[in-house]
Design an enzyme around this catalytic site. Structure first.
Site, PDB file in Angstrom:
ATOM      1  N   CYS A   1      75.647  -2.461  67.344  1.00 32.84           N
ATOM      2  CA  CYS A   1      76.584  -3.553  67.079  1.00 32.84           C
ATOM      3  C   CYS A   1      77.256  -4.130  68.318  1.00 32.84           C
ATOM      4  CB  CYS A   1      77.636  -3.094  66.083  1.00 32.84           C
ATOM      5  SG  CYS A   1      76.886  -2.214  64.688  1.00 32.84           S
TER       6      CYS A   1
ATOM      7  N   HIS B   1      86.714  -6.023  66.002  1.00 27.28           N
ATOM      8  CA  HIS B   1      85.415  -5.617  65.462  1.00 27.28           C
ATOM      9  C   HIS B   1      85.570  -5.559  63.942  1.00 27.28           C
ATOM     10  CE1 HIS B   1      81.415  -4.058  65.412  1.00 27.28           C
ATOM     11  NE2 HIS B   1      81.761  -2.891  64.932  1.00 27.28           N
TER      12      HIS B   1
ATOM     13  N   HIS C   1      79.099  -8.137  58.529  1.00 28.67           N
ATOM     14  CA  HIS C   1      78.868  -7.517  59.824  1.00 28.67           C
ATOM     15  C   HIS C   1      77.447  -7.856  60.239  1.00 28.67           C
ATOM     16  CE1 HIS C   1      78.702  -5.019  63.192  1.00 28.67           C
ATOM     17  NE2 HIS C   1      78.950  -3.825  62.680  1.00 28.67           N
TER      18      HIS C   1
END
Lengths: 260, 391
Positions: free
Chosen positions: B157, B286, B320
Site C-alpha cells: 500500500c 492512510h 483502499h
C-alpha cells in the site's frame, strides 16, 4: 561497494562463487543453494516464511555478515522480476477452487516486499526499504535505485536481487527457471580500503555482456537476477572493468568498476 | 508537480473526483465483481470492461492496464508529457509506477482455463505484458514514448507514494530531468479474498476513525503525476517538498502498535523539507478504517503533529486502492492545496473518543499551503509525502 552475497545452483556463497567466476571454466551448475537464513527470525516468523523469502534473506545475511556496517542502520533495496511466483501459483490454484480459501499468511507473504518486511523484522531495522521490479532489467534497475538512495539519502544500502524458480505452468512464460540471488552492500562514499568504486550510467544501443563459460551463460539467461553475473565476474577478477547489463527497452546500464 | 490525473470509483479525471469530494458522493458500491460472493463494498471504476486497449498495445490487455490507459487519457496528461518530452528528450524522462496487483485478475482467470491435458496456461496469456510487476510501467513507457529510467515499485500500500521519492532521487542525481510517477491497482480475487481472510474487511462502507469502525473496503484506481525539476519561474507552483520512508520491523500484516514506523516516516518527510510540524495545514490519512491502522496512525499523528492539525481519510470515497492509494491520495492532497478545500471523512458518524487526532468530518474551504499524505503497507512499509506551493 563493500561486500557480496550470492546463492544459486551450485554456488553457496561468495567465497565459492568468487573462485568459480575468477576461474571461468570450473562451474558445472549444481544443486539448489543451501538456505540457512531462517535462523535470523523468531520461531513463529520462521515457520511462516517461504523458500523465496529464505533465498533473499540468505544473500542479505551473507553480505551483511562480512561488512562493518551495522545491518540495522542500512536502508534496503530488493529487486525481483517474478516475486514469489511459487506462492502465486498456489494462491491461483486455491482461487480456482469453489471455496477460495486463501490463508492470511499466504496472502501477506504474497506481496512483492515480503522479503523486505521479514528482513526488517530479522534485524530490527526501521530504515527505509524499497522493492522494485523491471522484468529482465530488475537487477540493473535495483542497482540504480540503490545507488540513488545511497547518494541522495546518504545512507548505506543493502541491495538484494532475487528470483525463484517458477513452477509450471508459469515456468514456461515467466522467464525464470532457477533460483538465483545476490546481494551487495553500497555507500555513496568509500569506507574501507577494499571498497570497489562503481560508476553507473544509462546507455543506449549497447550489447549486454555475456558469460564465456556456457554453464554460466545458461545460468545468466535462466533467472533475471542472474543477469548480474557479468558484474559478479568482474568483482571476482578484481580488475578495472566496464560491464553492460540489460535494462529496459532500448537502454542498458553500464557499470564501470575501479577496484582499490 | 507539473500535471496530474486520476481515475477512481468517483469517475474518470480530476473534475469528477474533486466534485465528488465536495459533494460527499461516495464511489463505493456493494461488491459486484464477477464471480465474487463476498459481503462487502468495493470502489470499482466504471467502464473498465468496455474500454479495451488500442490494437497497437493489445499485448498488454488486462484489467490493470486498461485502467492505466483510461487514467492516462484524461486531463490532457499525455499532452503534458509530450511537451516535457519535447523539452528534455524521451530518454530524459523517467517512469516510476507503483502496483501491488499488476495483472492478478488476468492470471487468476487464466488458472481457471488451464489446458485439461497439459496443465498449460492459455496461449493468449502473456506474462511479461500482464502479470509481471513491470507490465504497467512498460505500458506507460510505450504509450507515452518514453525511454528514460523506468521501473515498478511494489511495496503493497505504499507503492505509489514511494515512487515520488524515487523520482526525486533519480532527478537529483541526473538520471533524468522529469518523471511520470503514479500507481495503478485493479480489483481481483487475491486481494478481495486475501484481505477477507485476515478479517479486516467491512461488510459496510468503511468509516475511518469511527468508534464503530470495523474494517476496510478494497478499491481500484489509477493516478499519474508529471514531476519536473523546479525552475526559478515556478514560484507559487505546486510541488513535492519532502518525503519520508521507514519500516516498522514488527509484523507482516500488523503495524507497530505505537506507530513508531509511521511517526518516523512523517518526521523524516518534514525534516527533508525543512518544514516544522506547525506549518502543516492538512493531513490526508492512510485511514483504512481498520481497528488497528487508525489507532496506530492516530498515535503517530499525535506524536509528530499534535492534536490541532486537520486530518481526514478519503477512503470512504474510493475504498483502499492499495498499490494506487499513494498516488491517488497524493493527488487528493494536491487538490486540497490547489482548490483550497479540505475534504471530510465519509461514512464516519462518531469519532472514536479514544483517538485524539483532529478529524475533519465535513469538508470546508480554507487555504492549504502545506499538506502531508500517509501511506502504510504490509511488511511495515511506510511513506509520507509533504507537498505545498514553492515559496
Amino acid at each position: 561497494m563493500h561486500t557480496v552475497g550470492v546463492a544459486a545452483p551450485g554456488i553457496d556463497g561468495w567465497s565459492e562463487g568468487r573462485s568459480l567466476l575468477a576461474n571461468g571454466c570450473g562451474y558445472q551448475g549444481g544443486g539448489e543453494p543451501q538456505l540457512r537464513a531462517g535462523s535470523l527470525l523468531p520461531a513463529n516468523e520462521r515457520r511462516r516464511i517461504t523458500p523465496t523469502i529464505k533465498l533473499a534473506l540468505q544473500v542479505a545475511m551473507e553480505a551483511v555478515q562480512s561488512t562493518d556496517n551495522d545491518a540495522q542502520r542500512m536502508g534496503t533495496v530488493f529487486a525481483t522480476s517474478t516475486g514469489d511466483i511459487d506462492l502465486l501459483d498456489r494462491i491461483c490454484r486455491t482461487l480456482a477452487l469453489p471455496d477460495r480459501a486463501v490463508s492470511p499468511t499466504q496472502f501477506h507473504n504474497s506481496v512483492y516486499n515480503a522479503p523486505s518486511g521479514y528482513w526488517a523484522i530479522a534485524c530490527g531495522s526501521r530504515m527505509p526499504s524499497s522493492t522494485v521490479s523491471a522484468f529482465e532489467g530488475s537487477f540493473a534497475a535495483g542497482l540504480l535505485e540503490a545507488a540513488a538512495q545511497a547518494v541522495v539519502d546518504d545512507i548505506p544500502i543493502l541491495f538484494v536481487a532475487y528470483d525463484t524458480a517458477s513452477p509450471q505452468p508459469l515456468g514456461r512464460v515467466s522467464g525464470c527457471a532457477v533460483p538465483f540471488a545476490c546481494a551487495l552492500t553500497l555507500s555513496g562514499v568509500p569506507r574501507a580500503a577494499r571498497d570497489v568504486a562503481l560508476r553507473l550510467e544509462l546507455v543506449c544501443g549497447e550489447v549486454e555482456d555475456r558469460m564465456e563459460n556456457p554453464q554460466f551463460e545458461t545460468l545468466r539467461s535462466a533467472a533475471p537476477a542472474a543477469r548480474s553475473l557479468p558484474l559478479l565476474r568482474a568483482l571476482a577478477a578484481g580488475d578495472d572493468a566496464r560491464i553492460v547489463l540489460p535494462y529496459v527497452g532500448e537502454r542498458q546500464l553500464s557499470v564501470a568498476l575501479s577496484p582499490p | 508537480m507539473r500535471a496530474f490525473t486520476l481515475t477512481t470509483a468517483l469517475g474518470a479525471g480530476v473534475q469528477a473526483n474533486r466534485e465528488s469530494l465536495r459533494q460527499r458522493a461516495s464511489g463505493l458500491r456493494p461488491c459486484d465483481l464477477a464471480d465474487v460472493s463476498l459481503d462487502t463494498w468495493i470502489g470499482r471504476v466504471e467502464g473498465v470492461e468496455d474500454t479495451p486497449l488500442e490494437p497497437a498495445l493489445a499485448k498488454y490487455e488486462c484489467r490493470n492496464n486498461r485502467l492505466a490507459g483510461m487514467t492516462l487519457a484524461q486531463d490532457g496528461f499525455e499532452q503534458a508529457v509530450a511537451a516535457a518530452r519535447e523539452r528534455h528528450g524521451a530518454q530524459r524522462i523517467g517512469v516510476f509506477i507503483g502496483t501491488s496487483t499488476s495483472g492478478s485478475l488476468h492470471v487468476e482467470l487464466a488458472y481457471r482455463a488451464l489446458d485439461p491435458v497439459t496443465g498449460d496456461l492459455p496461449a493468449s496469456f502473456l506474462y511479461p505484458y500482464t502479470l509481471s510487476a513491470m507490465s504497467v510501467t512498460r505500458f506507460v513507457c510505450e504509450r507515452l514514448g518514453l525511454h528514460g529510467p523506468a521501473m515498478s515499485v511494489s511495496t503493497a500500500c505504499s507503492s505509489s507514494a514511494k515512487v515520488f521519492a524515487s523520482a526525486y532521487r533519480h532527478i537529483r542525481v541526473g538520471n533524468c530531468d522529469a518523471a511520470v510517477v503514479g500507481g495503478v491497482d485493479s480489483l481481483c480475487l487475491s486481494t478481495l479474498y486475501g484481505f477477507h481472510s485476515l478479517g479486516v474487511v467491512s461488510s459496510s462502507p468503511c468509516r475511518p476513525w469511527d468508534a464503530a469502525r470495523d474494517g476496510m473496503n478494497v478499491g481500484e484506481a489509477g493516478g499519474f503525476c508529471l514531476l519536473e525539476r523546479a525552475e526559478p519561474g515556478d514560484r507559487g507552483a505546486l510541488a513535492l517538498l519532502g518525503y519520508g520512508e521507514s519500516s516498522d520491523a514488527f509484523h507482516m500484516s500488523s503495524p507497530h502498535p505505537e506507530g513508531a514506523g509511521a511517526a518516523m516516516a512523517m518526521r523524516r518527510a518534514l525534516h527533508s523539507a525543512g518544514v516544522p510540524a506547525a506549518e502543516v495545514d492538512y493531513v490526508n490519512l492512510h485511514g483504512t478504517a481498520t481497528l488497528v491502522n487508525d489507532a496506530v496512525e492516530d498515535r503517530a499523528i499525535a506524536d509528530i503533529l499534535g492534536i490541532g492539525t486537520p486530518c481526514s481519510s478519503t477512503k470512504g470515497w474510493t475504498g483502499h486502492t492499495l498499490g494506487a492509494a499513494g498516488a491517488v491520495e497524493t493527488l487528493f492532497t494536491a487538490l486540497s492545496i490547489t482548490d483550497e478545500f479540505i475534504p471530510g471523512t465519509l461514512n464516519t458518524r462518531t469519532v472514536d473518543p479514544g483517538l485524539s487526532a483532529r478529524i475533519v468530518l465535513d469538508g470546508y474551504d480554507v487555504p492549504v499551503r502545506r499538506a502531508l499524505t500517509n501511506s502504510f503497507g504490509f511488511g511495515g512499509s511506510n511513506c509520507s509525502l509533504l507537498m505545498g506551493t514553492i515559496p
